[in-house]
Write a protein that holds these residues in place. Structure first.
Motif, PDB file in Angstrom:
ATOM      1  N   VAL A 229       0.880  -1.163   0.000  1.00  0.00           N
ATOM      2  CA  VAL A 229       0.000   0.000   0.000  1.00  0.00           C
ATOM      3  C   VAL A 229       0.914   1.208   0.000  1.00  0.00           C
ATOM      4  O   VAL A 229       1.771   1.331   0.850  1.00  0.00           O
ATOM      5  CB  VAL A 229      -0.869   0.039   1.271  1.00  0.00           C
ATOM      6  N   ALA A 269       6.183   1.980   8.465  1.00  0.00           N
ATOM      7  CA  ALA A 269       5.262   1.401   7.482  1.00  0.00           C
ATOM      8  C   ALA A 269       5.508   2.014   6.107  1.00  0.00           C
ATOM      9  O   ALA A 269       5.504   1.311   5.089  1.00  0.00           O
ATOM     10  CB  ALA A 269       3.820   1.635   7.924  1.00  0.00           C
TER      11      ALA A 269
ATOM     12  N   GLN B  86       3.344 -11.683  15.436  1.00  0.00           N
ATOM     13  CA  GLN B  86       4.534 -12.371  14.945  1.00  0.00           C
ATOM     14  C   GLN B  86       4.601 -13.760  15.537  1.00  0.00           C
ATOM     15  O   GLN B  86       4.239 -13.952  16.684  1.00  0.00           O
ATOM     16  CB  GLN B  86       5.765 -11.652  15.464  1.00  0.00           C
ATOM     17  N   TYR B 577      -3.827   0.764  19.075  1.00  0.00           N
ATOM     18  CA  TYR B 577      -2.703   0.306  18.257  1.00  0.00           C
ATOM     19  C   TYR B 577      -2.867  -1.128  17.786  1.00  0.00           C
ATOM     20  O   TYR B 577      -2.102  -1.586  16.941  1.00  0.00           O
ATOM     21  CB  TYR B 577      -1.378   0.482  19.019  1.00  0.00           C
ATOM     22  N   PHE B 580      -3.546  -0.808  14.292  1.00  0.00           N
ATOM     23  CA  PHE B 580      -2.611   0.044  13.568  1.00  0.00           C
ATOM     24  C   PHE B 580      -1.537  -0.871  13.007  1.00  0.00           C
ATOM     25  O   PHE B 580      -0.716  -1.392  13.732  1.00  0.00           O
ATOM     26  CB  PHE B 580      -2.015   1.064  14.540  1.00  0.00           C
ATOM     27  N   ASN B 581      -1.567  -1.107  11.724  1.00  0.00           N
ATOM     28  CA  ASN B 581      -0.582  -2.014  11.149  1.00  0.00           C
ATOM     29  C   ASN B 581       0.024  -1.376   9.901  1.00  0.00           C
ATOM     30  O   ASN B 581      -0.312  -0.241   9.551  1.00  0.00           O
ATOM     31  CB  ASN B 581      -1.240  -3.363  10.808  1.00  0.00           C
ATOM     32  N   ALA B 582       0.901  -2.106   9.248  1.00  0.00           N
ATOM     33  CA  ALA B 582       1.614  -1.549   8.101  1.00  0.00           C
ATOM     34  C   ALA B 582       0.647  -1.076   7.028  1.00  0.00           C
ATOM     35  O   ALA B 582       0.957  -0.189   6.252  1.00  0.00           O
ATOM     36  CB  ALA B 582       2.557  -2.597   7.529  1.00  0.00           C
ATOM     37  N   SER B 583      -0.527  -1.675   6.990  1.00  0.00           N
ATOM     38  CA  SER B 583      -1.503  -1.279   5.983  1.00  0.00           C
ATOM     39  C   SER B 583      -2.307  -0.059   6.425  1.00  0.00           C
ATOM     40  O   SER B 583      -2.347   0.952   5.723  1.00  0.00           O
ATOM     41  CB  SER B 583      -2.417  -2.481   5.733  1.00  0.00           C
ATOM     42  N   ALA B 585      -1.673   2.073   8.624  1.00  0.00           N
ATOM     43  CA  ALA B 585      -0.818   3.250   8.821  1.00  0.00           C
ATOM     44  C   ALA B 585      -0.801   4.111   7.572  1.00  0.00           C
ATOM     45  O   ALA B 585      -0.572   5.316   7.637  1.00  0.00           O
ATOM     46  CB  ALA B 585       0.612   2.819   9.157  1.00  0.00           C
ATOM     47  N   ILE B 586      -1.056   3.496   6.430  1.00  0.00           N
ATOM     48  CA  ILE B 586      -1.022   4.228   5.172  1.00  0.00           C
ATOM     49  C   ILE B 586      -2.420   4.453   4.617  1.00  0.00           C
ATOM     50  O   ILE B 586      -2.730   5.530   4.093  1.00  0.00           O
ATOM     51  CB  ILE B 586      -0.138   3.462   4.161  1.00  0.00           C
ATOM     52  N   THR B 587      -3.312   3.463   4.741  1.00  0.00           N
ATOM     53  CA  THR B 587      -4.637   3.634   4.144  1.00  0.00           C
ATOM     54  C   THR B 587      -5.462   4.690   4.867  1.00  0.00           C
ATOM     55  O   THR B 587      -6.279   5.375   4.243  1.00  0.00           O
ATOM     56  CB  THR B 587      -5.431   2.308   4.121  1.00  0.00           C
ATOM     57  N   ASN B 590      -4.341   8.095   3.707  1.00  0.00           N
ATOM     58  CA  ASN B 590      -4.748   8.189   2.296  1.00  0.00           C
ATOM     59  C   ASN B 590      -6.241   8.505   2.189  1.00  0.00           C
ATOM     60  O   ASN B 590      -6.673   9.314   1.361  1.00  0.00           O
ATOM     61  CB  ASN B 590      -4.477   6.861   1.565  1.00  0.00           C
ATOM     62  N   GLN B 593      -7.039  11.997   3.119  1.00  0.00           N
ATOM     63  CA  GLN B 593      -6.592  12.860   2.030  1.00  0.00           C
ATOM     64  C   GLN B 593      -7.576  12.859   0.873  1.00  0.00           C
ATOM     65  O   GLN B 593      -7.719  13.857   0.165  1.00  0.00           O
ATOM     66  CB  GLN B 593      -5.250  12.328   1.537  1.00  0.00           C
ATOM     67  N   THR B 671      -3.165  14.713   8.880  1.00  0.00           N
ATOM     68  CA  THR B 671      -2.379  13.478   8.909  1.00  0.00           C
ATOM     69  C   THR B 671      -1.237  13.542   9.913  1.00  0.00           C
ATOM     70  O   THR B 671      -0.493  12.578  10.055  1.00  0.00           O
ATOM     71  CB  THR B 671      -1.775  13.163   7.528  1.00  0.00           C
TER      72      THR B 671
END
Lengths: 465, 679
Positions: A229, A269, B86, B577, B580-583, B585-587, B590, B593, B671
């Motif tokens: 992503v 990330a 993990q 949290y 709150f994961n790698a995905s 954190a960005i989506t 986005n 925005q 953001t």
């Protein structure tokens, strides 16, 4: 690279030196690098990077079965006497003979063997000559007989039967000393000279930081099995202004721990996704379908990373994948069947994917595990063992054979240290050496990758051609 | 509140130290792990708890693990090292049977030294993992975190007095971030004028907006074009967004949202998915009861047919020994574990109550669950027919469930808290007595109050904060126990919610959950669509959450979630949290925005921000940022962050339009960490 591990902890233990200069530290000298390149030319696997033929590419995929796989039920005696003894000793763990998948290896020592019923895909690969089995391999500090084991008259691996210690020793191939690096890391250090570019590491892990890929100069990258992503990025000058401001805002020193966690995790990330996006930017989507689940996801991503290797200037790649759940102290039979089914399907799918990419004979996948398990059961499962059988798959494999020696499977016999914890007849060093030789390391340079190899008989078990 | 034990006694084989004889030595450290199903085992309703008592020398620990309700036979249990999600490093196999207690000497293993293990324990990286046949890669797990507990309760000291007077705009904004779905400029001004207390009074008096009605209206106005149209979950989501963004009963709806994350039902479950009206009605129930009495809320939830379907009270028949069936235990377990008392006994300030052995005291065991399960038998669909059919009848997911006496287990029961229910009282009376017992349990006040504080104000309220609010739960000042309106008022007006000085504490505040980050943006700028809808049917794709759509009954995140690293080392939980994961954190940024940088002519269903109030400020960066800082960050933006945004604005080319400038400032603000964390 994984933001979820406390930074100080992970850096100290798992990430190798970041310095890009080759030969300034430790065991690898510039001379050794040149020697290796020259030596490789001798064995005819191709010249060094300057003149490397376009087709010279190789990848190793270490598939770690975490927890200790009961490989006594992977490869099962199928001749009448052998099966009877197996069934008697394994009691509740014995698989009914009618369900077994008979194997027909090219050579035989007189005994017949079969695979676990859930491993139909593996039998197919075996019959096609793309899969081989290596019997009774395990951590050894030196060749060890039962008498020597009992007398402690040879050095033994430290902390046999301990998960973490044995996992680390399988990955480092240094069973008799403190961990310093993994053999995959040392192999990467030595063979990175093959690669035209190093901006993307040749060592990639799909399972987080691992001991296998710790080296001196080549840093492992952890990559997520899932897709990428990307932050929405407007592009152009104005987009850049905003992007830089956003990045800086995430760098703000925050006394507040919740804010600091937010900034740190978001930054991590974004960096991880940028890395993966940069790797995959020239990708053509794969057609091959992979089973759902963790292992399928990891192998699928590895296939994608192999497919883009030419655009990354990589001629040698080493991957690490991991699947857990094998420590079956109880409830073994149904759980094991599930794990084997997934393993077989995933490995077969991965092989098909390498064929689709056109690199089937350039990619070798091999399993590893903490240890095997006790031949006798504890009532519902099995306990920690030692020697175990492993699987090697790929187009370059001289498949359809069982290499090494399957023990006589006699509890309390000459190969047993108790309850069928078989003393390995092949060492992890010899297993790894075979893989390293195929990967491009000359026989004389093997000790750089596998310091103990001189203690053992074979430097090449012959399962790769 | 420190634990003091004679070292030799506690670490000798199986010995316990009588409380009276406890000798003051240096303190041992208590760590607690809440065991919950892993992401790979969403079908599991297993649960468990583990404790680790670390000796002062850090080289010996006594660990105990209890667990229950695994989906299938246990294969292995371990102590492992790793972060959540993990598959970590094996440290130790834990022998079978249960409950199990054992010594762990933190031995060096693999490439980890004892010091590494001590640090990992402190950082929240050591966890208990339980693998089962159905989930060989892990069914239950929980990370250890430092816990505070005591055998003898000492009430926390009262906080300093706060100065009175009207709130500043920043204080008003901070309050509205806690009490609504996001401040608007107008609301901030109104609040400054009115004062916080009167605002709460007014909000407590406003009745509940109905999401059921809104969902039905949306369905009527925008019927799907399918051959057999029917109301769907998308209509319910529209109603949620419409309510969050526009409803006048903001405080009530915000509390209802918090309650929906505690008293969970989810349309991930088929029965709930097939009944959008039932789900909307359930949400309305939470909103109606949000300021009422908790006992009433508990009963309404228990008798809700949606909750009945979700946690199996619906058509739960009494056990039949001949057929070897027994009553379903799902609701009995979750109503205790999640809705009222939790797993361990609590002091009135929410900290753990410890027994003579220095360990937490479980509130119930499996026998209690089995007995409680017998209470919740005989309930099924409301029907007015003369001879209603327990197993049939027309589905009715709106009316409360009705008792079918023939299917109720009328025997005597020994339920939670030592309460004994005599035989032959009937299902309704049994249910009343069981809910009374849960309501009266001393745990319920701190257990519920702490979670409400976590949802509204801060993830780690001090024991003092929890104590003050729990006392209001125990008695609202007029002798009533369980007055949620009084509780909400106490939460919002407490020192720890209002004092400016606590905002500087390094562990204060919380990360805003993604839904609330989006509602805040849309509310601040009066987002609306040309077609009049507030249509976001699947927020979970971008945001990782959606109303009444969590993956399991444990909500999207747990109250005790441990994020390894500095937060865990400080003994702080970080619930939000967990998603709150790698995905995300960005989506999430986005998605925020995407509302800011829209096409010139967006589609008629698209929610469009009204940026008019910002345009006159396009060339006044200071005032522009004042505005954005106020409505989106509660005035908490740091000077460095403000300077950085102003710098970006200065770098924009002069020919850039006013609209582009304000959009840039808005994007950078919304953001930024200052907008993501509420303090």
């Amino acid at each position: 690279m994984n933001p979820s591990i406390a930074p100080e902890f992970s850096r100290r233990k798992f990430i190798g030196a970041c310095c890009a200069a080759v030969g300034t530290t430790g065991m690898l000298s510039a001379l050794a690098q040149l020697r290796m390149i020259g030596a490789v030319a001798d064995t005819g696997t191709g010249a060094g990077p300057a003149g490397a033929p376009a087709g010279d590419y190789k990848a190793l995929v270490c598939l770690f079965l975490a927890g200790g796989n009961d490989s006594n039920n992977l490869l099962i005696p199928n001749d009448p006497a052998g099966y009877a003894a197996y069934a008697a000793a394994r009691s509740v763990l014995a698989i009914p003979q009618g369900e077994l998948l008979a194997l027909a290896p090219h050579t035989t020592d007189g005994r017949s063997f079969a695979l676990h019923p859930a491993l139909g895909d593996v039998r197919g690969l075996f019959a096609d000559g793309h899969a081989a089995l290596l019997a009774n391999v395990g951590t050894l500090a030196a060749p060890t007989s039962k008498a020597q084991y009992l007398a402690r008259s040879v050095p033994l691996p430290r902390q046999l039967f301990s998960h973490n210690d044995q996992q680390v020793q399988w990955q480092s191939s240094l069973p008799d000393r403190m961990f310093a690096s993994g053999w995959g890391g040392r192999l990467a250090d030595l063979t990175n000279a093959f690669n035209e570019r190093s901006d993307i590491s040749m060592s990639i892990s799909l399972a987080g930081q691992n001991a296998f890929q710790v080296g001196q100069t080549v840093t492992q990258y952890a990559v997520s099995p899932n897709g990428v992503v990307q932050p929405a990025y407007a592009g152009g000058a104005i987009g850049a202004i905003r992007f830089h401001a956003q990045t800086d805002l995430l760098k703000d020193d925050d006394d507040n721990l919740l804010g600091a966690a937010f900034s740190g995790l978001t930054t991590g990330a974004i960096a991880d996704s940028a890395l993966l996006a940069s790797i995959l930017q020239k990708e053509t989507p794969l057609q091959t379908e992979f089973p759902k689940g963790g292992l399928g996801g990891q192998l699928r991503m590895i296939a994608r990373l192999i497919a883009v290797a030419p655009s990354l200037g990589l001629r040698r790649q080493i991957f690490f994948a991991r699947v857990g759940g094998w420590d079956l102290h109880d409830g073994q039979l149904p759980a094991h069947a599930k794990l084997f089914a997934d393993l077989g399907q995933c490995v077969a799918a991965f092989h098909r994917a390498t064929a689709e990419i056109g690199v089937a004979e350039k990619v070798t996948t091999f399993t590893a595990s903490d240890f095997g398990r006790t031949f006798t059961s504890n009532g519902g499962g099995s306990d920690h063992g030692w020697g175990s059988h492993h699987l090697i798959v790929g187009g370059a494999v001289r498949g359809g054979e069982i290499y090494g020696r399957v023990p006589d499977l006699v509890v309390n016999g000459p190969e047993d240290t108790g309850r069928g914890r078989w003393i390995p007849t092949t060492s992890v060093d010899e297993y790894s050496a075979t893989l390293a030789r195929w990967f491009g390391v000359s026989a004389t340079d093997l000790p750089v990758v596998l310091p103990n190899i001189g203690r053992f008989e074979k430097r090449d078990l012959g399962f790769l051609g | 509140m420190l634990l003091c034990f004679g070292l030799p006694e506690i670490f000798a084989q199986g010995a316990l130290v009588p409380a009276a004889r406890a000798q003051p030595a240096s303190p041992a450290a208590l760590f607690v792990a809440t065991l919950r199903p892993t992401a790979d085992a969403p079908d599991s309703t297993a649960y468990g708890s583990a404790t680790l008592l670390l000796a002062p020398d850090g080289r010996h620990a006594r660990v105990s693990v209890t667990y229950s309700n695994l989906t299938s036979i246990r294969v292995s249990s371990y102590l492992k090292l790793g972060a959540p999600r993990q598959d970590g490093v094996y440290l130790m196999n834990i022998a079978g049977g249960q409950p199990v207690a054992f010594a762990w000497a933190l031995p060096a293993t693999g490439n980890l030294t004892t010091e590494d293990l001590q640090k990992a324990l402190n950082d929240g990286l050591i966890y208990v993992a339980i693998d089962t046949k159905n989930h060989p890669a892990g069914e239950l797990r929980g990370q250890f975190i430092r816990a505070t507990g005591s055998a003898i309760f000492i009430p926390p000291a009262p906080p300093p007095k706060m100065p009175g007077g009207p709130p500043t705009p920043a204080e008003a904004a901070r309050f509205l971030i806690q009490a609504t779905f996001g401040p608007t400029r107008g609301q901030i001004d109104d609040l400054v004028a009115a004062g916080l207390g009167p605002w709460i009074d007014e909000q407590l008096a406003i009745g509940a907006s109905s999401q059921l009605e809104a969902a039905r209206a949306d369905y009527r106005e925008f019927p799907p074009g399918t051959p057999k149209p029917k109301i769907g979950q998308n209509n319910r989501q529209e109603a949620w967004w419409r309510t969050a963004l526009t409803a006048p009963d903001q405080l009530r709806q915000r509390v209802a949202f918090a309650l929906s994350e505690i008293l969970v039902i989810s349309d991930v479950n088929d029965a709930v998915a097939n009944s959008p009206e039932g789900a909307a009605n359930y949400y309305d129930l939470l909103a109606r009861d949000a300021f009422g009495n908790f006992r009433r809320l508990l009963e309404d939830v228990t008798l809700s047919p949606m909750m009945g379907a979700y946690l199996n009270v619906f058509r739960n028949a009494k056990g039949n020994p001949a057929k070897q069936t027994s009553a379903d235990e799902n609701y009995a377990r979750e109503v205790m574990q999640l809705f009222t008392i939790g797993l361990n006994e609590l002091q009135p300030d929410g900290t753990l109550k410890l027994g003579g052995d220095g360990l937490p005291i479980p509130t119930y065991d499996q026998t209690t669950i089995t007995e409680m399960a017998r209470v919740f038998t005989g309930w099924a669909v409301y029907a007015s027919a003369a001879h209603p059919n327990f197993f049939g009848g027309r589905a009715n997911y709106i009316e409360p469930m009705m008792l079918y006496p023939g299917f109720h287990d009328d025997g005597p029961k020994a339920i939670v808290g030592g309460v004994r229910i005599p035989a032959h009282l009937g299902g309704t009376r049994d249910l009343q007595l069981a809910l009374d017992a849960l309501f009266r349990h001393p745990n319920t006040g701190p257990f519920i109050c702490r979670q409400l504080i976590q949802r509204l104000v801060t993830s780690n309220p001090s024991p003092g904060y929890v104590y003050r609010v729990s006392r209001v739960f125990a008695d609202n000042g007029q002798g009533e126990r369980g007055d949620l309106g009084a509780v909400v008022r106490a939460i919002l007006l407490d020192y720890e919610a209002r004092s400016p000085s606590v905002t500087h504490d390094m562990g204060y505040g919380k990360m805003k959950e993604p839904l609330l980050r989006v509602t805040a943006l849309l509310r601040a700028f009066e987002a609306s669509a040309r077609n009049g809808r507030y249509y976001i049917p699947n927020p979970e794709y971008q945001l990782g959450q959606a109303a009444l759509r969590s993956p399991t009954v444990f909500n999207f995140f747990e109250p005790d979630y441990v994020l390894p690293g500095p937060l865990a080392a400080a003994g702080l939980h970080a619930p939000e949290y967990q998603i709150f994961n790698a995905s995300t954190a960005i989506t999430v940024p986005n998605y925020l925005q995407s509302f800011i940088f829209t096409a010139a002519q967006p589609p008629e269903a698209a929610l469009v921000l009204k940026l008019d109030p910002l345009l006159p400020l396009a060339d006044q960066p200071g005032q522009l940022l004042d505005y954005l800082d106020l409505v989106l960050c509660g005035g908490a933006m740091e000077p460095d962050a403000r300077r950085r945004i102003e710098q970006a604005l200065a770098e924009l080319p002069p020919r850039d339009s006013d609209l582009d400038r304000v959009r840039c400032a808005l994007q950078l603000t919304v953001t930024s960490p200052a907008a993501a964390i509420q303090r």
